[in-house]
Design a protein around this motif. Structure first.
Motif, mmCIF file in Angstrom:
data_model
loop_
_atom_site.group_PDB
_atom_site.id
_atom_site.type_symbol
_atom_site.label_atom_id
_atom_site.label_comp_id
_atom_site.label_asym_id
_atom_site.label_seq_id
_atom_site.Cartn_x
_atom_site.Cartn_y
_atom_site.Cartn_z
ATOM 1 N N GLY A 77 1.437 -1.205 0.110
ATOM 2 C CA GLY A 77 -0.076 -0.123 -0.174
ATOM 3 C C GLY A 77 1.050 1.180 -0.218
ATOM 4 O O GLY A 77 0.482 2.255 -1.165
ATOM 5 N N VAL A 78 1.800 1.446 0.928
ATOM 6 C CA VAL A 78 3.087 2.439 0.935
ATOM 7 C C VAL A 78 3.633 2.478 -0.443
ATOM 8 O O VAL A 78 3.677 3.258 -1.292
ATOM 9 C CB VAL A 78 3.839 2.273 2.238
ATOM 10 C CG1 VAL A 78 5.072 3.265 1.782
ATOM 11 C CG2 VAL A 78 2.915 2.967 3.089
ATOM 12 N N GLY A 79 3.520 1.593 -0.460
ATOM 13 C CA GLY A 79 4.555 1.498 -1.989
ATOM 14 C C GLY A 79 3.602 1.727 -3.703
ATOM 15 O O GLY A 79 4.361 2.464 -4.052
ATOM 16 N N ALA A 80 2.158 1.502 -3.502
ATOM 17 C CA ALA A 80 1.983 1.746 -4.222
ATOM 18 C C ALA A 80 1.337 3.700 -4.350
ATOM 19 O O ALA A 80 0.769 4.221 -5.169
ATOM 20 C CB ALA A 80 0.559 1.115 -4.581
ATOM 21 N N GLY A 81 0.947 3.821 -2.745
ATOM 22 C CA GLY A 81 0.630 5.534 -2.272
ATOM 23 C C GLY A 81 2.234 6.448 -2.832
ATOM 24 O O GLY A 81 1.499 7.592 -3.636
ATOM 25 N N PHE A 82 3.090 5.926 -3.106
ATOM 26 C CA PHE A 82 4.221 6.811 -3.610
ATOM 27 C C PHE A 82 4.736 6.260 -4.567
ATOM 28 O O PHE A 82 5.731 7.090 -5.586
ATOM 29 C CB PHE A 82 4.805 6.734 -2.936
ATOM 30 C CG PHE A 82 5.080 7.340 -1.299
ATOM 31 C CD1 PHE A 82 5.209 8.930 -0.893
ATOM 32 C CD2 PHE A 82 4.601 6.149 0.106
ATOM 33 C CE1 PHE A 82 4.777 9.466 0.005
ATOM 34 C CE2 PHE A 82 4.284 7.365 0.763
ATOM 35 C CZ PHE A 82 4.477 9.148 1.285
ATOM 36 N N HIS A 83 3.883 5.590 -5.861
ATOM 37 C CA HIS A 83 3.965 5.574 -6.994
ATOM 38 C C HIS A 83 5.632 4.537 -7.240
ATOM 39 O O HIS A 83 6.270 4.955 -8.073
ATOM 40 C CB HIS A 83 3.628 6.549 -8.014
ATOM 41 C CG HIS A 83 2.764 6.429 -7.698
ATOM 42 N ND1 HIS A 83 1.765 6.093 -8.352
ATOM 43 C CD2 HIS A 83 2.294 8.155 -7.376
ATOM 44 C CE1 HIS A 83 0.779 7.663 -8.678
ATOM 45 N NE2 HIS A 83 1.204 8.144 -7.582
ATOM 46 N N LEU A 85 6.209 1.049 -6.428
ATOM 47 C CA LEU A 85 6.289 -0.269 -6.801
ATOM 48 C C LEU A 85 7.698 -0.609 -7.497
ATOM 49 O O LEU A 85 8.064 -2.243 -7.751
ATOM 50 C CB LEU A 85 4.846 -0.668 -7.031
ATOM 51 C CG LEU A 85 3.764 -0.761 -5.377
ATOM 52 C CD1 LEU A 85 2.437 -1.114 -6.221
ATOM 53 C CD2 LEU A 85 4.379 -1.579 -4.382
ATOM 54 N N THR A 86 7.259 0.209 -8.908
ATOM 55 C CA THR A 86 7.984 -0.730 -9.757
ATOM 56 C C THR A 86 9.743 -0.145 -9.682
ATOM 57 O O THR A 86 10.594 -0.770 -9.663
ATOM 58 C CB THR A 86 7.957 0.464 -11.516
ATOM 59 O OG1 THR A 86 7.903 2.142 -11.004
ATOM 60 C CG2 THR A 86 6.679 -0.111 -11.841
ATOM 61 N N GLN A 93 12.558 -5.216 -0.968
ATOM 62 C CA GLN A 93 11.841 -5.212 0.278
ATOM 63 C C GLN A 93 10.614 -6.116 0.217
ATOM 64 O O GLN A 93 10.330 -7.118 1.224
ATOM 65 C CB GLN A 93 11.080 -3.877 0.867
ATOM 66 C CG GLN A 93 12.574 -2.863 1.304
ATOM 67 C CD GLN A 93 12.308 -1.738 1.379
ATOM 68 O OE1 GLN A 93 10.875 -1.178 1.673
ATOM 69 N NE2 GLN A 93 12.928 0.022 1.038
ATOM 70 N N ILE A 94 9.860 -5.797 -0.350
ATOM 71 C CA ILE A 94 8.353 -7.102 -0.688
ATOM 72 C C ILE A 94 8.917 -8.394 -0.693
ATOM 73 O O ILE A 94 8.591 -9.188 -0.146
ATOM 74 C CB ILE A 94 7.366 -6.362 -1.836
ATOM 75 C CG1 ILE A 94 7.397 -5.315 -1.825
ATOM 76 C CG2 ILE A 94 6.452 -7.515 -2.311
ATOM 77 C CD1 ILE A 94 6.347 -4.252 -2.954
#
Length: 369
Positions: A77-83, A85-86, A93-94
């Motif tokens: 969720g944090v990665g998606a919120g700050f864009h 994930l890529t 980390q994931i």
């Protein structure tokens, strides 16, 4: 188990562990909030590994996996919120969090399965103990009795030490013994001797006759064909005591067994056998003579029988357990209290774990029948 009972049991288990479960969940929330508030170049996501690791220390595998999923979901969720994930950093980390969550969940599962297996072994040991080493009643004729068995092996409740009592036409006949070695082999030899004693104790009126019968039984067992590499090396120290109901005395025959203690009027007397016979199973090496020793056992007297696992127990400094010296403070105790105090004091002396099996039987003659 019915479905509603499973749900009820699950709810009860959750209530018992929800306080501890709040710790990893609070850590996840705190780490996520801190990660959001800190600059992007200061990654705090790796700290989420702590949550499933802590959960595995007290929760079930299912809850451990659930906390791991929550931690992974929060990081996603944090990665998606700050864009992010890529990016390679968040991806690493994931992956690390998923791997650690899987590892601790599998570890928790294996640990729980081992605990179940150990519990099953303990239940089998308890059943074997009830069959082989029957608990002595609190009252046998004019005697008040207490006993305790402490096995050296952590997974077992019984081993090579033994005791039993049989009522005869004249009183009570007791045996206490110690088989060389420990484990299943010693337990089998102890079972053989106890069976022979219970079968012959009422038929053999004289103690020497009974001891001769037991000696032959042990020797016959050693002569049987077996695949064991210890064939012919077994022997059993034992002492048999006759306590008549009518007379304030007792008779004893000892076969290499530690001498019992007589507790009377704030004094402790060691009842050494005048001519102890060799341990059972060694009769073929000589012709044993079973001499009977007689001593007073008056109302109020305490008789303490034990195996060498008690007196040979060592403390961390290597000192043997001073049973006679410690028993002086228990002269006024009842048999139950004496056994309780002795067990606690012995385990305290050795630091909580015995290196050899130990058995104790305490009995007290009373004035009444």
């Amino acid at each position: 188990m019915r479905p509603w009972r499973r749900v009820s049991h699950r709810i009860h288990s959750w209530q018992a562990s929800d306080a501890l479960l709040a710790v990893p969940l609070s850590l996840i929330a705190a780490i996520i909030v801190a990660d959001i508030l800190t600059p992007p170049h200061v990654p705090l996501g790796p700290l989420l590994i702590v949550a499933p690791a802590i959960t595995a220390s007290f929760a079930s595998p299912l809850l451990t996996a659930l906390v791991g999923l929550i931690a992974v979901g929060a990081l996603l969720g944090v990665g998606a919120g700050f864009h992010l994930l890529t990016t390679e950093s968040v991806g690493a980390q994931i992956i690390s969090l998923v791997v650690v969550s899987v590892v601790v969940t599998v570890f928790r599962y294996l640990r729980e399965r081992h605990s179940r297996e150990l519990e099953q072994v303990r239940r089998v040991s308890e059943a074997a103990q009830r069959v082989v080493l029957r608990p002595l009643p609190r009252r046998i004729g004019p005697l008040r009795v207490a006993s305790v068995y402490m096995a050296a092996q952590e997974e077992a409740l019984i081993g090579g030490d033994l005791y039993a009592a049989v009522r005869t036409s004249f009183g009570t006949r007791l045996i206490i013994g110690d088989v060389m070695g420990k484990g299943l082999t010693a337990m089998g030899d102890a079972s053989l001797l106890l069976g022979a004693f219970r079968e012959a104790a009422r038929r053999k009126a004289a103690l020497p006759e009974l001891m001769t019968y037991l000696e032959r039984s042990v020797c016959w067992n050693l002569a049987e064909p077996t695949e064991s590499t210890d064939e012919g090396e077994c022997f059993i120290t034992a002492a048999i005591i006759d306590i008549p109901d009518a007379a304030p005395q007792a008779q004893m025959v000892s076969c290499g067994h530690p001498p019992p203690l007589l507790l009377r009027e704030r004094k402790v007397v060691t009842l050494h056998a005048s001519a102890p016979a060799p341990p059972l199973g060694l009769g073929e090496l000589s012709t044993p003579e079973y001499r009977v020793d007689t001593f007073l056992l008056e109302p109020g007297d305490l008789l303490l029988l034990y195996t060498d696992g008690v007196v040979e127990a060592r403390d961390p400094r290597g000192l043997f357990y001073p049973l006679a010296a410690r028993a002086v403070s228990w002269v006024q105790d009842s048999p139950v209290a004496l056994v309780h105090h002795l067990r606690a004091d012995l385990l305290d002396h050795v630091g909580g774990r015995l290196s050899d099996d130990a058995a104790v039987v305490a009995l007290q003659r009373t004035a009444g029948p």
